[in-house]
Design an enzyme around this catalytic site. Structure first.
Site, PDB file in Angstrom:
ATOM      1  CG  LEU A  32       0.063 -20.001  16.640  1.00  0.00           C
ATOM      2  CD1 LEU A  32       0.769 -19.322  15.460  1.00  0.00           C
ATOM      3  CD2 LEU A  32       0.925 -21.135  17.199  1.00  0.00           C
ATOM      4  CB  SER A  33       1.474 -17.239  22.325  1.00  0.00           C
ATOM      5  OG  SER A  33       1.751 -16.100  23.095  1.00  0.00           O
ATOM      6  N   GLY A  36      -4.381 -13.262  19.046  1.00  0.00           N
ATOM      7  CA  GLY A  36      -5.440 -12.265  19.263  1.00  0.00           C
ATOM      8  C   GLY A  36      -6.601 -12.789  20.102  1.00  0.00           C
ATOM      9  CE  LYS A  37      -4.952 -17.993  22.736  1.00  0.00           C
ATOM     10  NZ  LYS A  37      -3.725 -17.511  22.077  1.00  0.00           N
ATOM     11  CB  SER A  38      -6.479 -11.982  25.482  1.00  0.00           C
ATOM     12  OG  SER A  38      -5.925 -13.159  25.986  1.00  0.00           O
ATOM     13  CB  SER A 105      -6.687 -25.093  24.047  1.00  0.00           C
ATOM     14  OG  SER A 105      -7.320 -24.035  23.368  1.00  0.00           O
TER      15      SER A 105
HETATM   16  P1  ADP Z   1      -3.387 -13.957  22.598  1.00  0.00           P
HETATM   17  O1  ADP Z   1      -4.432 -13.769  23.649  1.00  0.00           O
HETATM   18  O2  ADP Z   1      -3.811 -14.875  21.504  1.00  0.00           O
HETATM   19  O3  ADP Z   1      -2.034 -14.304  23.148  1.00  0.00           O
HETATM   20  P2  ADP Z   1      -3.544 -11.081  22.301  1.00  0.00           P
HETATM   21  O4  ADP Z   1      -5.023 -10.898  22.338  1.00  0.00           O
HETATM   22  O5  ADP Z   1      -2.754 -10.739  23.500  1.00  0.00           O
HETATM   23  O6  ADP Z   1      -3.184 -12.572  21.836  1.00  0.00           O
HETATM   24  O7  ADP Z   1      -3.059 -10.274  21.032  1.00  0.00           O
HETATM   25  C1  ADP Z   1      -1.699 -10.200  20.669  1.00  0.00           C
HETATM   26  C2  ADP Z   1      -1.423  -8.884  19.997  1.00  0.00           C
HETATM   27  O8  ADP Z   1      -2.056  -8.862  18.720  1.00  0.00           O
HETATM   28  C3  ADP Z   1      -1.939  -7.686  20.781  1.00  0.00           C
HETATM   29  O9  ADP Z   1      -0.957  -6.678  20.734  1.00  0.00           O
HETATM   30  C4  ADP Z   1      -3.180  -7.282  20.000  1.00  0.00           C
HETATM   31  O10 ADP Z   1      -3.419  -5.896  20.096  1.00  0.00           O
HETATM   32  C5  ADP Z   1      -2.811  -7.681  18.581  1.00  0.00           C
HETATM   33  N1  ADP Z   1      -3.969  -8.012  17.747  1.00  0.00           N
HETATM   34  C6  ADP Z   1      -4.997  -8.838  18.067  1.00  0.00           C
HETATM   35  N2  ADP Z   1      -5.888  -8.917  17.057  1.00  0.00           N
HETATM   36  C7  ADP Z   1      -5.409  -8.121  16.064  1.00  0.00           C
HETATM   37  C8  ADP Z   1      -5.857  -7.780  14.759  1.00  0.00           C
HETATM   38  N3  ADP Z   1      -6.989  -8.272  14.249  1.00  0.00           N
HETATM   39  N4  ADP Z   1      -5.100  -6.960  14.025  1.00  0.00           N
HETATM   40  C9  ADP Z   1      -3.962  -6.457  14.524  1.00  0.00           C
HETATM   41  N5  ADP Z   1      -3.463  -6.725  15.746  1.00  0.00           N
HETATM   42  C10 ADP Z   1      -4.178  -7.550  16.512  1.00  0.00           C
END
Ligand code: ADP
Length: 199
Positions: A32-33, A36-38, A105
């Site tokens: 999902l958006s 945490g992918k990026s 995706s």
């Molecule tokens: P995506 O690329 O899937 O849209 P992002 O990488 O932008 O998601 O992450 C979304 C938010 O979640 C960001 O603010 C990130 O810091 C937070 N985040 C990602 N992984 C974790 C985690 N394991 N625990 C807490 N927060 C997280």
């Protein structure tokens, strides 16, 4: 389909890999958006680079600024988005780069196409399901997209008004919530790559 074109043979992937002393692999993050992918892909990229390995990240939003600037978010455009990214990831992989993709995706069929494109040329493909419930993603919502989607300001938003088809048998199922840190998540992927001798 263009006519009068001929595939030009060059080094095999194995020959290139022997020269460069690195294997190519595509690590395909789906979720999902705001799952945490990026963030995970960035941590992974840095960790691999720090080990002297060439790694490059193809990011969901970033490719829409250039390569895929002509595409929107309808199902047809999402399919085309993923098809082009799959082809680009394949080229990076073939160049022996550890290629990280971070795209929602959401459709199984698209991820299957990405996998098949790789596998037909014997290029390793690792699907990583970055799994968080919609409620967790919505709570994080760093770009305020879920809020806008709930208000009807964004149409066809995955998890709200468009489906997310979760992978049934990804190579790695990462539960990225409830105390799992970004470092833990990246480490799980590194461990898998080591176990499979990709790195
Ligand atoms: P995506 O690329 O899937 O849209 P992002 O990488 O932008 O998601 O992450 C979304 C938010 O979640 C960001 O603010 C990130 O810091 C937070 N985040 C990602 N992984 C974790 C985690 N394991 N625990 C807490 N927060 C997280």
């Amino acid at each position: 389909m263009a006519t009068n074109i001929t595939w030009h043979e060059n080094l095999t992937h194995q020959e290139r890999s022997d020269f460069l002393k690195q294997k190519g692999v595509t690590v395909w993050l789906t979720g999902l958006s705001a799952s945490g992918k990026s963030t995970i892909a960035c941590a992974l990229e840095q960790s691999l680079l720090a080990r002297g390995l060439n790694s490059y990240r193809l990011d969901g939003d970033n490719v829409r600024f250039g390569l895929n600037k002509d595409l929107g978010f309808s199902e047809a455009d999402r399919n085309e988005n993923i098809r082009r990214i799959s082809e680009v990831a394949k080229l990076f992989n073939d160049s022996c780069c550890i290629t990280l993709t971070s795209f929602i995706s959401p459709y199984k069929q698209d991820r299957q196409l990405a996998r098949e494109l790789h596998e037909k040329d014997n290029l390793p493909f690792v699907e990583v399901y970055v799994d968080v419930p919609v409620s967790v993603a919505e709570e994080r919502d760093p770009k305020g997209l879920y809020k806008k989607a709930r208000e009807g300001l964004i149409k066809e938003f995955t998890g709200v008004s468009a489906p997310y088809e979760a992978p049934e048998s990804p190579e790695i199922h990462l539960k990225n919530y409830e105390g799992v840190s970004v470092e833990d998540a990246a480490q799980q992927i590194i461990q898998y790559l080591q176990d499979k001798k990709y790195i």
